[in-house]
Design a protein around this motif. Structure first.
Motif, short mmCIF file in Angstrom:
data_model
loop_
_atom_site.label_atom_id
_atom_site.label_comp_id
_atom_site.label_asym_id
_atom_site.label_seq_id
_atom_site.Cartn_x
_atom_site.Cartn_y
_atom_site.Cartn_z
N PHE A 45 8.63 -8.52 -6.57
CA PHE A 45 9.37 -7.26 -6.65
C PHE A 45 8.41 -6.17 -7.11
CE2 PHE A 45 12.44 -10.60 -6.75
CZ PHE A 45 13.50 -10.12 -5.99
N TRP A 46 8.54 -4.98 -6.49
CA TRP A 46 7.60 -3.90 -6.69
C TRP A 46 8.34 -2.59 -6.99
CZ3 TRP A 46 2.45 -5.46 -5.58
CH2 TRP A 46 2.34 -6.67 -4.86
N ASP A 47 7.71 -1.75 -7.81
CA ASP A 47 8.16 -0.37 -7.97
C ASP A 47 7.32 0.48 -7.01
OD1 ASP A 47 8.53 2.34 -8.77
OD2 ASP A 47 9.14 1.68 -10.77
N VAL A 48 7.99 1.14 -6.05
CA VAL A 48 7.27 1.96 -5.07
C VAL A 48 7.70 3.42 -5.15
CG1 VAL A 48 6.96 -0.01 -3.51
CG2 VAL A 48 8.97 1.45 -3.23
N THR A 49 8.25 3.82 -6.32
CA THR A 49 8.67 5.21 -6.49
C THR A 49 7.53 6.16 -6.19
OG1 THR A 49 10.20 4.44 -8.21
CG2 THR A 49 9.80 6.82 -8.07
N ASP A 50 6.36 5.81 -6.64
CA ASP A 50 5.13 6.52 -6.26
C ASP A 50 4.41 5.65 -5.24
OD1 ASP A 50 2.75 7.81 -5.95
OD2 ASP A 50 2.09 7.57 -8.03
N PRO A 51 4.50 5.99 -3.94
CA PRO A 51 3.88 5.13 -2.92
C PRO A 51 2.37 4.98 -3.07
CG PRO A 51 5.45 6.66 -1.93
CD PRO A 51 5.24 7.11 -3.35
N ALA A 52 1.76 5.86 -3.84
CA ALA A 52 0.32 5.74 -4.08
C ALA A 52 0.01 4.78 -5.22
CB ALA A 52 -0.28 7.11 -4.38
N ASN A 53 1.03 4.35 -5.93
CA ASN A 53 0.86 3.47 -7.08
C ASN A 53 1.89 2.36 -7.02
OD1 ASN A 53 -0.09 2.49 -9.57
ND2 ASN A 53 1.32 3.80 -10.73
N ILE A 54 1.77 1.48 -6.04
CA ILE A 54 2.70 0.37 -5.85
C ILE A 54 2.42 -0.66 -6.94
CG2 ILE A 54 3.41 -1.47 -4.29
CD1 ILE A 54 2.57 0.34 -1.95
N THR A 55 3.46 -0.95 -7.75
CA THR A 55 3.26 -1.77 -8.94
C THR A 55 4.16 -3.00 -8.91
OG1 THR A 55 2.79 0.24 -10.20
CG2 THR A 55 3.27 -1.76 -11.46
N SER A 68 4.01 -4.57 5.57
CA SER A 68 3.46 -5.76 4.92
C SER A 68 2.44 -6.41 5.84
CB SER A 68 4.56 -6.76 4.57
OG SER A 68 5.19 -7.26 5.74
N ASP A 69 1.44 -7.03 5.22
CA ASP A 69 0.38 -7.68 5.98
C ASP A 69 0.20 -9.11 5.50
OD1 ASP A 69 -2.03 -7.09 7.95
OD2 ASP A 69 -2.79 -8.34 6.31
N PHE A 70 0.09 -10.03 6.43
CA PHE A 70 -0.01 -11.46 6.18
C PHE A 70 -1.13 -11.79 5.19
CE2 PHE A 70 -0.86 -15.85 8.07
CZ PHE A 70 0.36 -16.39 7.70
N ASN A 71 -2.22 -11.05 5.24
CA ASN A 71 -3.40 -11.38 4.44
C ASN A 71 -3.65 -10.45 3.26
OD1 ASN A 71 -4.41 -13.72 5.80
ND2 ASN A 71 -5.05 -12.40 7.48
N SER A 72 -2.85 -9.40 3.09
CA SER A 72 -3.23 -8.44 2.05
C SER A 72 -2.08 -7.81 1.28
CB SER A 72 -4.09 -7.33 2.67
OG SER A 72 -3.43 -6.72 3.76
N GLY A 73 -0.81 -8.12 1.59
CA GLY A 73 0.28 -7.63 0.76
C GLY A 73 1.04 -6.47 1.36
N LEU A 74 1.48 -5.56 0.47
CA LEU A 74 2.34 -4.44 0.83
C LEU A 74 1.54 -3.14 0.83
CD1 LEU A 74 5.29 -3.40 1.34
CD2 LEU A 74 5.47 -3.15 -1.15
N TRP A 75 1.75 -2.31 1.85
CA TRP A 75 1.01 -1.06 1.99
C TRP A 75 1.98 0.11 2.21
CZ3 TRP A 75 -4.56 -0.89 2.70
CH2 TRP A 75 -5.18 -2.15 2.74
N SER A 76 1.47 1.33 1.97
CA SER A 76 2.20 2.54 2.32
C SER A 76 1.25 3.51 2.99
CB SER A 76 2.82 3.19 1.09
OG SER A 76 1.82 3.66 0.20
N ALA A 77 1.80 4.32 3.90
CA ALA A 77 1.01 5.31 4.62
C ALA A 77 1.86 6.55 4.83
CB ALA A 77 0.51 4.76 5.95
N LYS A 78 1.21 7.66 5.19
CA LYS A 78 1.90 8.92 5.40
C LYS A 78 1.45 9.51 6.72
CE LYS A 78 4.44 12.48 3.96
NZ LYS A 78 5.90 12.38 3.70
N LEU A 79 2.44 9.93 7.53
CA LEU A 79 2.18 10.58 8.81
C LEU A 79 2.23 12.08 8.60
CD1 LEU A 79 1.88 9.64 11.84
CD2 LEU A 79 4.34 10.06 12.06
N GLU A 80 1.27 12.79 9.19
CA GLU A 80 1.28 14.25 9.04
C GLU A 80 2.51 14.84 9.71
OE1 GLU A 80 -1.98 16.27 10.85
OE2 GLU A 80 -1.48 15.64 12.87
#
Length: 653
Positions: A327-337, A629-641
Motif C-alpha cells: 500500500f502506497w501514499d501517492v498524494t504527491d505523485p513525485a513522492n510515492i511512499t 505498474s511495471d513487472f520489474n520495477s514497481g509503481l510509477w507516475s508520469a505527467k502529460l503536457e
C-alpha cells in the motif's frame, strides 16, 4: 495475465532428469482420432525395465481442439495435429502428437446469388465447405468451372467476371461434392454514377462517408447496382505509401498526409472525388514524475483511489513471490511512499481492486500452499494500518487470477474457466450468489470488468462476452447473469476487455486486448521478455452485429491492461511501456499509422528486479497523472503536457 499457468508448466517441464533412467510411456504410440471421438490413454513411468506407480498427468496445448481430462482421456473436438505434454514427478516430460482426421466434405453452401447480374460487372461467390461433422472447413480445396465462358468466367477465388447477357452456370467442387449455381447476366443499364461525401479535407484518422448512386440513361437510379469503392493516394512523405482503408459501404480513412482520390465504379461507369489529408498532430510531451520502487520481486496489477481521509493511495500486487500486497501514499505523485503491506498464503497476488467508497480492498491469490486459492478482503479505511477482515475460498481451488468490485459484489475468476459473483454487503461474511460460465468446448476466461451493470469478460478463444448483471438490457441480475452479446476475433487471444462510449460520436466500443508470448516467458531474475499482440477496437453500437473496426499495435511489443478517459486511451504494452492514444472521432483502421499516438514512456530502471528490462503491466489516469505498474520495477507516475488546440475535423467545400 496467464503468467502463473505458464510459470507452473515451466517448472514441471524443467525438472531435472534424476532421475536418469525414468521414462514416461504412452500407449498407444500413434494416436489418430475422428472428430467427436474419445480415447483413454494408458500412461505410466518406466525405470530400469520396471513399471513404477508414479502418476502421469497430461496437458493439451490446444484445449479447444483436443481436450485431456484428469483421467488422461482425450476428446477430439476439431481436426488437425496437436501436441500433448505428459509429466510425472522425477521424470523428463514427454511430448507426443495426436492427429484428428478431417471428416469428408458433405456440402458446399453458397450464399444467395442476385437474380440478375449486369453485364460488365463482377460478383464474388460467398461459399462454405461443410464436412460430415458439421464443421466449416478452413481453406478447403475448391475448384470453379464456368459452363459458358463467353458469358462469364470464374477464377480460382470465386470471382465471376461477366461479359454479355445470357444464362450460364458455375460449378463449385470440393472433394467429391459439387454445387451448381445458375447465373443470369442481363444488359447493363448504368451510364453514370453520382458520388458525394461529407467533406474533402481532414486529418489522418478522420473518417469520411461517401454516398453513390448509379443512374441509367434517363437519370433514374439503378438501386441494385453492385458499386465498388477503391482509392489511390500520394503521400506528402515520398518514402511512405499513402495507405488507408476503404469499406464497401463508403467509409474511408487515410493513414498518411497527402492527396487521395476515392473512386466508385460499376462496370465501365465510375466517379471520383479528391481529398486533402493533413497530419493529425496530436503529439505531446510526457515526463516521469515519481516511482515507488519494488526491486526484490515482480510487481503485478495496481489500483489508485482517494481514501476517506481525502488523501490519495495505491495498492500493488506481486507475482511469483511470497503473496505480498503493498500500500502506497501517492498524494504527491513525485513522492510515492510505501506505507503498509499484507502477506497472504500465495505465490502470486495477481489482481487488486478497491471498492467504490474507498473502504475495502480485494486481492486475488494463486499458488497457495493449501491450494485454497481464493480472495482476501481487506479493510483500507486507514491505508497505513490495513487489516484483513475475511477470506473467500469456496470453489476457488484452481486459483483466482482476476477480480472486480461493483455494487457490493466481487466478481472473481475461478480456475480460469468461470467467474463467481460474491455478495459483500457484510464484507466479513461474503457469500456467492451466482456464477457465469460458457459451455463451449475447452472454454477459458482471463478477466472480467464491470460497468453500469454489464460484465465484460475476456474469454480467450471465445472472445469478448457481454453479460447483464443488473443493467436490465437482457433481464439479468447478479443472481441471474445473462449473456446478450459477444465477439470473438480469429487469433483466439482475448485477454482483456474495456468498454468505451465515445464522447465525440456516441458510438459504443469494446476494446479487446491480446496476450501472446511468442518466445515464451522468462520469470527468473535477469530474464528479459518480449510480448506480442494488439488491441482490437470492436464497434458494439449494434449489439447484434458487432464489427471489428480498428486496431492499435506497437511493433515488437504486446498489449496488456489499459484505461480510457475523455477519449484518450492509456495502455501498457509490456516491453514497450505505456502508450497514450487519441480516440476522438469515429474510429476505423490502423490507429498508430494514423498518427493517433499522443505520447509514450518506457520505465527503464537500472536497479530493477531485472535491470533496464521494462515490462509494463497496466496504466490508470488519476487526477491528472498517469500511474503505471511495471513487472520489474514497481509503481510509477508520469505527467502529460496540456493538450494543444484541436483543429477542425472534416471540412466541406
Amino acid at each position: 495475465m496467464k503468467l502463473i499457468r505458464i510459470y507452473m508448466l515451466a517448472l514441471l517441464m524443467t525438472l531435472p532428469a534424476a532421475i536418469i533412467g525414468q521414462e514416461i510411456v504412452i500407449e498407444p504410440e500413434n494416436i489418430v482420432l475422428e472428430v467427436g471421438a474419445k480415447k483413454k490413454l494408458n500412461a505410466y513411468v518406466m525405470k530400469d525395465g520396471k513399471k513404477l506407480d508414479n502418476p502421469v498427468r497430461m496437458f493439451s496445448r490446444a484445449r479447444r481442439s483436443l481436450s485431456v481430462d484428469s483421467t488422461n482421456t482425450l476428446t477430439a473436438i476439431l481436426p488437425g495435429s496437436y501436441n500433448v505434454i505428459a509429466i510425472s514427478p522425477g521424470a523428463p516430460r514427454k511430448t507426443f502428437e495426436v492427429t484428428v482426421n478431417f471428416p469428408p466434405i458433405a456440402e458446399i453452401k453458397v450464399d444467395d446469388v442476385p437474380n440478375r447480374i449486369y453485364a460488365g460487372t463482377p460478383i464474388t461467390l460467398s461459399y462454405a465447405a461443410i464436412d460430415k461433422a458439421g464443421l466449416t472447413r478452413k481453406n478447403p480445396s475448391i475448384s470453379f468451372t464456368s459452363k459458358d465462358e463467353s458469358i462469364a468466367t470464374v477464377n480460382s477465388f470465386g470471382l465471376i467476371t461477366t461479359y454479355k447477357p445470357g444464362r450460364t452456370s458455375i460449378e463449385i467442387q470440393s472433394e467429391d461434392v459439387v454445387n451448381t449455381v445458375n447465373i443470369n447476366v442481363v444488359k447493363n443499364p448504368i451510364t453514370r454514377i453520382e458520388l458525394t461525401s461529407d467533406g474533402d479535407q481532414a486529418r489522418t484518422g478522420d473518417v469520411f462517408h461517401f454516398s453513390a448512386k448509379a443512374l441509367d440513361a434517363k437519370g433514374n437510379e439503378v438501386p441494385d447496382a453492385p458499386l465498388s469503392y477503391s482509392f489511390y493516394g500520394v503521400s506528402d512523405n515520398v518514402s511512405i505509401n499513402a495507405s488507408g482503408l476503404i469499406k464497401q459501404d463508403g467509409r474511408f480513412v487515410a493513414d498518411e498526409a497527402g492527396m487521395y482520390t476515392v473512386t466508385v465504379s460499376c462496370g465501365v461507369a465510375s466517379a471520383s472525388k479528391t481529398l486533402k489529408i493533413s497530419p493529425r498532430e496530436v503529439k505531446r510531451k510526457i515526463e516521469v514524475v515519481g516511482q515507488g520502487s519494488v526491486t526484490d520481486k515482480h510487481t503485478s496489477d495496481f489500483w489508485v483511489w482517494e481514501g476517506i481521509d481525502g488523501r490519495d493511495y495505491a495498492v500493488t500486487g506481486t507475482w511469483g513471490a511470497d503473496g505480498t500486497a503493498y500500500f502506497w501514499d501517492v498524494t504527491d505523485p513525485a513522492n510515492i511512499t510505501k506505507i503498509d503491506s499484507v502477506q497472504v498464503d500465495a505465490r502470486t497476488v495477481n489482481d487488486v481492486k478497491i471498492s467504490e467508497d474507498g473502504t475495502l480492498c480485494v486481492i486475488s491469490r494463486e499458488g497457495a500452499s493449501n491450494r485454497k486459492n481464493g480472495l482476501v478482503i481487506i479493510d483500507v479505511k486507514n491505508p497505513r494500518e490495513v487489516e484483513i477482515i475475511s477470506r473467500f475460498d469456496e470453489n476457488m481451488t484452481g486459483g483466482v487470477h482476476n477480480v472486480f468490485i461493483a455494487d457490493n459484489h466481487i466478481y472473481a475468476l475461478s480456475g480460469g474457466q468461470k467467474y463467481y459473483i460474491i455478495n459483500i454487503d457484510d464484507p466479513k461474511n461474503p457469500y456467492a450468489v451466482s456464477k457465469f460460465e460458457l459451455d463451449t468446448p475447452g472454454h477459458s476466461i482471463h478477466d472480467v470488468w464491470v460497468e453500469d451493470g454489464i460484465a465484460y469478460s475476456s474469454n480467450w478463444s471465445d472472445g469478448i462476452q457481454l453479460v447483464d448483471v443488473g443493467n436490465g438490457i437482457a433481464g439479468g441480475s447478479v443472481k441471474n447473469p445473462t449473456q446478450f452479446a459477444s465477439y470473438a476475433y480469429p487469433n483466439n487471444a482475448n485477454h482483456a476487455s474495456f468498454p468505451y462510449r465515445s464522447k465525440s460520436t456516441g458510438k459504443f466500443y469494446v476494446i479487446g486486448g491480446d496476450e501472446i508470448f511468442p518466445y515464451g516467458l522468462n520469470t527468473q531474475k535477469g530474464g528479459v521478455n518480449r510480448a506480442a499482440g494488439y488491441l482490437h477496437i470492436v464497434d458494439f453500437t449494434d449489439l447484434d452485429n458487432p464489427e471489428e473496426i480498428a486496431r492499435f499495435e506497437v511493433p515488437n511489443a504486446g498489449s496488456h491492461n489499459y484505461w480510457i478517459e475523455d477519449d484518450i486511451l492509456y495502455v501498457a504494452f509490456y516491453n514497450e511501456g505505456v502508450r497514450v492514444v487519441d480516440l476522438s472521432g469515429e474510429l476505423m483502421g490502423d490507429l498508430r499509422k494514423q498518427g493517433r499516438e499522443i505520447a509514450w514512456i518506457v520505465p527503464n530502471d537500472p536497479n530493477g528486479y531485472t535491470a533496464n528490462a521494462p515490462f509494463t503491466w497496466g496504466a490508470q489516469l488519476y487526477k491528472g497523472h498517469i500511474f503505471y505498474s511495471d513487472f520489474n520495477s514497481g509503481l510509477w507516475s508520469a505527467k502529460l503536457e496540456p493538450e494543444k488546440p484541436k483543429e477542425t475535423k472534416i471540412q466541406s467545400k
